[in-house]
Design a protein around this motif. Structure first.
Motif, PDB file in Angstrom:
ATOM      1  N   ILE A 171      27.385 -23.432  12.854  1.00 43.30           N
ATOM      2  CA  ILE A 171      28.043 -22.828  11.744  1.00 43.30           C
ATOM      3  C   ILE A 171      29.142 -22.393  12.068  1.00 43.30           C
ATOM      4  CG2 ILE A 171      25.903 -21.993  10.553  1.00 43.30           C
ATOM      5  CD1 ILE A 171      26.484 -19.392  11.764  1.00 43.30           C
ATOM      6  N   GLN A 172      30.083 -21.808  11.037  1.00 42.70           N
ATOM      7  CA  GLN A 172      31.512 -21.473  11.554  1.00 42.70           C
ATOM      8  C   GLN A 172      31.278 -20.405  12.417  1.00 42.70           C
ATOM      9  OE1 GLN A 172      34.347 -22.340  10.111  1.00 42.70           O
ATOM     10  NE2 GLN A 172      35.650 -20.648  10.953  1.00 42.70           N
ATOM     11  N   GLY A 173      32.227 -20.599  13.602  1.00 39.32           N
ATOM     12  CA  GLY A 173      32.275 -19.544  14.679  1.00 39.32           C
ATOM     13  C   GLY A 173      31.315 -19.857  15.640  1.00 39.32           C
ATOM     14  N   SER A 174      30.552 -20.820  15.865  1.00 34.74           N
ATOM     15  CA  SER A 174      29.338 -20.836  16.794  1.00 34.74           C
ATOM     16  C   SER A 174      30.280 -21.347  18.091  1.00 34.74           C
ATOM     17  CB  SER A 174      28.622 -22.199  16.283  1.00 34.74           C
ATOM     18  OG  SER A 174      27.886 -21.779  15.305  1.00 34.74           O
ATOM     19  N   VAL A 175      29.409 -20.967  19.230  1.00 29.45           N
ATOM     20  CA  VAL A 175      29.982 -21.478  20.370  1.00 29.45           C
ATOM     21  C   VAL A 175      29.156 -22.463  21.088  1.00 29.45           C
ATOM     22  CG1 VAL A 175      30.408 -20.620  23.055  1.00 29.45           C
ATOM     23  CG2 VAL A 175      30.893 -19.163  21.034  1.00 29.45           C
ATOM     24  N   ILE A 176      29.698 -23.621  21.383  1.00 29.65           N
ATOM     25  CA  ILE A 176      29.010 -24.830  22.000  1.00 29.65           C
ATOM     26  C   ILE A 176      29.459 -25.015  23.310  1.00 29.65           C
ATOM     27  CG2 ILE A 176      28.625 -27.263  22.090  1.00 29.65           C
ATOM     28  CD1 ILE A 176      29.283 -27.013  18.948  1.00 29.65           C
ATOM     29  N   LEU A 177      28.363 -25.068  24.387  1.00 30.80           N
ATOM     30  CA  LEU A 177      28.763 -25.104  25.854  1.00 30.80           C
ATOM     31  C   LEU A 177      28.906 -26.699  26.036  1.00 30.80           C
ATOM     32  CD1 LEU A 177      26.060 -22.822  27.256  1.00 30.80           C
ATOM     33  CD2 LEU A 177      28.332 -22.378  26.740  1.00 30.80           C
ATOM     34  N   LEU A 178      30.079 -26.978  26.868  1.00 26.21           N
ATOM     35  CA  LEU A 178      30.529 -28.149  26.951  1.00 26.21           C
ATOM     36  C   LEU A 178      30.440 -28.362  28.741  1.00 26.21           C
ATOM     37  CD1 LEU A 178      32.043 -31.066  26.689  1.00 26.21           C
ATOM     38  CD2 LEU A 178      33.971 -29.801  26.568  1.00 26.21           C
ATOM     39  N   ARG A 179      29.369 -29.354  29.226  1.00 23.78           N
ATOM     40  CA  ARG A 179      28.979 -29.485  30.607  1.00 23.78           C
ATOM     41  C   ARG A 179      29.822 -30.610  30.890  1.00 23.78           C
ATOM     42  NH1 ARG A 179      24.682 -28.907  34.076  1.00 23.78           N
ATOM     43  NH2 ARG A 179      25.677 -26.810  34.356  1.00 23.78           N
ATOM     44  N   LEU A 180      30.984 -30.706  31.870  1.00 27.15           N
ATOM     45  CA  LEU A 180      31.750 -31.905  32.171  1.00 27.15           C
ATOM     46  C   LEU A 180      31.066 -32.434  33.627  1.00 27.15           C
ATOM     47  CD1 LEU A 180      35.158 -30.614  31.251  1.00 27.15           C
ATOM     48  CD2 LEU A 180      33.593 -32.520  30.172  1.00 27.15           C
ATOM     49  N   GLN A 181      30.745 -33.613  33.755  1.00 27.58           N
ATOM     50  CA  GLN A 181      30.312 -33.911  34.981  1.00 27.58           C
ATOM     51  C   GLN A 181      31.713 -34.642  35.681  1.00 27.58           C
ATOM     52  OE1 GLN A 181      27.561 -36.868  34.130  1.00 27.58           O
ATOM     53  NE2 GLN A 181      25.903 -35.299  33.841  1.00 27.58           N
ATOM     54  N   ARG A 182      32.216 -34.185  36.893  1.00 23.52           N
ATOM     55  CA  ARG A 182      33.154 -34.570  37.457  1.00 23.52           C
ATOM     56  C   ARG A 182      33.130 -34.106  38.780  1.00 23.52           C
ATOM     57  NH1 ARG A 182      38.368 -31.958  34.286  1.00 23.52           N
ATOM     58  NH2 ARG A 182      36.817 -31.073  32.997  1.00 23.52           N
ATOM     59  N   GLU A 183      34.063 -34.868  39.810  1.00 20.43           N
ATOM     60  CA  GLU A 183      33.905 -34.398  41.149  1.00 20.43           C
ATOM     61  C   GLU A 183      32.585 -34.188  41.833  1.00 20.43           C
ATOM     62  OE1 GLU A 183      36.441 -30.993  41.972  1.00 20.43           O
ATOM     63  OE2 GLU A 183      37.727 -31.295  40.366  1.00 20.43           O
ATOM     64  N   LEU A 184      32.000 -35.304  41.562  1.00 16.91           N
ATOM     65  CA  LEU A 184      30.511 -35.271  42.446  1.00 16.91           C
ATOM     66  C   LEU A 184      30.872 -36.003  43.547  1.00 16.91           C
ATOM     67  CD1 LEU A 184      28.476 -36.579  39.465  1.00 16.91           C
ATOM     68  CD2 LEU A 184      28.637 -34.220  40.463  1.00 16.91           C
ATOM     69  N   GLU A 185      30.194 -35.589  44.773  1.00 17.63           N
ATOM     70  CA  GLU A 185      30.139 -35.904  46.079  1.00 17.63           C
ATOM     71  C   GLU A 185      29.044 -37.214  45.868  1.00 17.63           C
ATOM     72  OE1 GLU A 185      28.493 -32.718  48.085  1.00 17.63           O
ATOM     73  OE2 GLU A 185      30.185 -31.631  47.702  1.00 17.63           O
ATOM     74  N   PRO A 186      28.958 -38.128  46.861  1.00 17.14           N
ATOM     75  CA  PRO A 186      28.430 -39.250  46.901  1.00 17.14           C
ATOM     76  C   PRO A 186      26.964 -38.980  46.841  1.00 17.14           C
ATOM     77  CG  PRO A 186      30.246 -39.689  48.587  1.00 17.14           C
ATOM     78  CD  PRO A 186      29.988 -38.037  48.024  1.00 17.14           C
ATOM     79  N   ALA A 187      26.022 -39.899  46.223  1.00 19.67           N
ATOM     80  CA  ALA A 187      24.687 -39.563  46.007  1.00 19.67           C
ATOM     81  C   ALA A 187      24.068 -40.061  47.253  1.00 19.67           C
ATOM     82  CB  ALA A 187      24.072 -40.423  44.793  1.00 19.67           C
ATOM     83  N   PRO A 188      22.917 -39.346  47.812  1.00 23.65           N
ATOM     84  CA  PRO A 188      22.223 -39.724  48.915  1.00 23.65           C
ATOM     85  C   PRO A 188      21.431 -40.936  48.612  1.00 23.65           C
ATOM     86  CG  PRO A 188      21.331 -37.718  48.008  1.00 23.65           C
ATOM     87  CD  PRO A 188      22.495 -38.022  47.283  1.00 23.65           C
ATOM     88  N   LYS A 189      21.150 -41.820  49.481  1.00 23.34           N
ATOM     89  CA  LYS A 189      20.366 -42.936  49.083  1.00 23.34           C
ATOM     90  C   LYS A 189      18.783 -42.395  49.094  1.00 23.34           C
ATOM     91  CE  LYS A 189      23.029 -46.201  51.660  1.00 23.34           C
ATOM     92  NZ  LYS A 189      23.247 -47.182  52.823  1.00 23.34           N
ATOM     93  N   PRO A 190      18.299 -42.834  47.743  1.00 24.93           N
ATOM     94  CA  PRO A 190      16.878 -42.374  47.734  1.00 24.93           C
ATOM     95  C   PRO A 190      15.859 -42.812  48.723  1.00 24.93           C
ATOM     96  CG  PRO A 190      17.358 -44.056  45.906  1.00 24.93           C
ATOM     97  CD  PRO A 190      18.501 -43.762  46.977  1.00 24.93           C
TER      98      PRO A 190
END
Length: 183
Positions: A62-81
């Protein structure tokens, strides 16, 4: 209606949205006005991930609601599974595996942390392990007001084991600031 968006790092801004706009359309608007790539955005309202195909009315924004915005960035390289065994017990047995936990940094972005868990343990054990790790290292940041875990865009039930969530070695679990409430 005007809605406030709050990013992981505490930035807040308002956007005018239409009540029946699909979430995907709002993400595209945020991309145009703020430069956040659509694929890097996850929106949360009342502890729920907002799915692209639903409109804001679906989530009772509704009017005035707060929505959380998660941004995915600056990730380190993923380990090999780790390689998966050919035959795995249905309930996971006592098998240990490593998962990657994305922990928010004090500054913008996320830090990858490799944690060993037991496939048969409840997710609450991961919380206990992270708190133990924080006690041993002041460089580990965990949100002071609480946090919950997200796996494959769903909130993890902490009283369920990892195998119940279908977690595999090398998978990524995210920490999100806040608490989960039932609506």
């Amino acid at each position: 209606m005007d809605v406030t968006f709050e990013t992981d790092d505490g930035r807040r801004f308002q956007e005018e949205i239409w009540f029946f706009s699909p979430v995907r359309e709002i993400k595209e608007k945020l991309h145009k006005s703020h430069g956040f790539p659509v694929s890097h955005q996850t929106l949360f309202f009342n502890g729920m991930i907002m799915e692209d195909e639903h409109g804001f009315e679906y989530y009772n924004v509704i009017q005035g609601s707060v929505i959380l915005l998660r941004l995915q960035r600056e990730l380190e390289p993923a380990p090999k599974p780790e390689p998966e065994p050919e035959h795995e017990p249905i309930n996971g047995g006592g098998r240990r595996m490593k998962v990657t936990v994305l922990v928010p940094r004090v500054a913008m972005g996320m830090k990858r942390l490799e944690v060993e868990v037991n496939l048969a343990d409840n997710v609450s054990e991961l919380r206990k392990e992270l708190l133990r790790m924080k006690e041993r290292s002041y460089s580990l940041y965990l949100p002071a007001e609480g946090f919950f875990f997200i796996y494959k865009c769903s909130v993890m039930e902490e009283d369920k084991p990892f195998w119940w969530h279908d977690v595999k070695a090398g998978d990524i679990i995210e920490i999100f600031n806040g608490s989960v409430t039932q609506g």
